[in-house]
Design a protein around this motif. Sequence first.
Motif: not given
Length: 528
Positions: A370, A377, A379-380, A438-440, A511-512
Motif C-alpha cells: 500500500g 506508491k 497505486k497500491p 499504510s493507509e493504502g 490494496p484498499e
Amino acid sequence: MRSTLARALLTAAGRSFMQSRAFAPRASQSLSLRATTLGVRSLSTTPRLRNLEDELERKWSTPLAKRLADAISATGPVPLASFMRMCLTADIGGYYTGAIEEGRDQFGLKGDFVTSPEISQVFGELIGIWFVTEWMAQGKQSQGVELIEVGPGRGTLMDDMLRTIQKFGKLANSIDAVYMVEASPQLREVQKNLLCGADAPMTESKVGYHSVCKYMSVPIVWTDTVKSIPNASEKMPFIVAHEFFDALPIHAFQCVEVPATQDIKPSPSDLSSPSTRTSQPTVQWREMLVSPTPPGSTHDSLRTPASQSRETPPPDFQLTLAQANTRHSLYLPESSPRYRAIRSQVGPGALIEVCPDAALYATDFAVRVGGSAQYPKAKPKGAALILDYGPGDGTVPTNSLRGIRRHRRVSPFAEPGLTDLSADVDFAGIAESALRASEGVEVHGPVDQGTFLNLMGIKERAEMLIRAAAANAKTDEAKQHASDIEKAWMRLVDRGPGGMGKVYKALAILPENGGWRKPVGFGGDVVV
C-alpha cells in the motif's frame, strides 16, 4: 466460484500422486507458564559459593544450553524473546541455522514436525491459484510482479506454487523475480536444489544468493532478511508467510499490583523511571524472564506437565517473573490499546504475549502493498497471505509457548537448539500493525483454514487427483495413493478439536478498495 477454480486447477495439475505424512503439525497443546518470583539478577536461592561449584560441575543438555547459561551468568535472566532467538537462529547450535546434528532435517517424516505443503500438493497449488486470482482482480499487470516467501522451509510450498503459476502464461511472464527470505545456509541449499535443480549454479551478490527457476526463466534470489528486498513503487509484490509468524520470538508479561512507593522523591542514586514511583498502589506489567533451573533438577521437581514428553533431559531453563520493570515491560504492553484494556479490565494476574517482530513484518508487508510516506506508491497493488495458527477472535495469545521434538510435545526449555519453539500468532495484532503502517491497505480475515481451502476448491482439486489415481490403480500401491490423497486433503480441512482446518487461520493484506471486493477464500469470487 468453486467450479471456476476447479477448472483452472485442472490445467495446473502437476503430480498425479502424492504421499501423506501422518505426523502431528506444529500446532499443539500449549505450555502452561508457571512463574516463580526472582530478582532480575538472582539465579538461585542457594549460597553464591555453592552455586558456583554446582555450575562448574553441571552438564548442560546441548552446547547452546551452556552458551545461554554463560550469558545469563554474566547478565542475569534474559527476556523470553532473547532465549527464543538464540535457540532458533544462533550461528552455532541454533535450531534452523546451527545444524548440530548430522543429517539434520527439521521437516517431515525424519524431522520434528510436518507442515501443510508436506501433507498435500493441493495446498500449495491452491495458494498459487489464490495469487493468480489477485493478479487477475488487480488488472493483470504485465511486468514487475514479485513472488516473496518468508520462512520457506524446504521450498515445497513455493515449488507447488510455481508449478501451478507456470500454467498461467501471462502471469508467469510478468514475474520479475522470486525472493526467498531464508537465514539458514543449509535450507537455502535444499530450496535451491528443489526450485532450480541440484546442478544449477548459485551466485552471490550484495543482495543475496541467485539462481534460476527450473519452471521458467525467472531469477530466484535468497536474502537473509525481508529488508534486503528492494521496495519499488512500480512492483506488484505477492507475499506468502506460511507457519512463519509462529516462530518469531515473543515477550511474555504478567500484570501485578505494585505497592505505593514510600518516598516518591528520587534520591540521587535512584535510576528508576519517574513513572514507576507512585504515591498510590498501581497495576503494572512485569516481564517473564528465562533463568537456569536449579542444578540437579528433574522432571518431577520441575513439575513438567503431563502433556509434555519426559523422554528428554530435564529442562535446562525456566521462566521467572522480574521483580522490577524491565525496558520491555515499560513500553511493549503499552503499544496497543488491546494490551492496555487487559491491564485495566483484568488487572493483577493477567498474562499477555507480545511479538515485536510480527509487527515489523506486518508493517513491511503493508508498506510494500500500500505504500507509505517513506515509500510512496501512486497505486497500491500486490497482496500478502499469512497462514498460521493462533486465536481468530481478536484475543491476545497467552501461555502459548510450545516445544516440539520428533513429533512430540516437549518442554520448550529442554535441549535448546534441538527443540522447535513456536507460539500462537496474534492475528489481530498483525492486522493492527498493517493498517497503522499504510493507509493504502485493508485486511481480510482471519478465517479458519478449513473455510479458506474449501472456498478455494480443495475438494474439487483432490477429486481430480483421486480420479487420475484410480484410473491407474492397477496395483495395491496405486490404490493406496488414491486413499492417501483423500486422507491428506481431509486432514487439512478437519475442524474437529485440534484439527488443522480449525486451528490454522488465513489472513490477507490487500490494496484498499473501499470494501467493494473481497478476495477469493474470504467470501469473494473470481474477478476476470
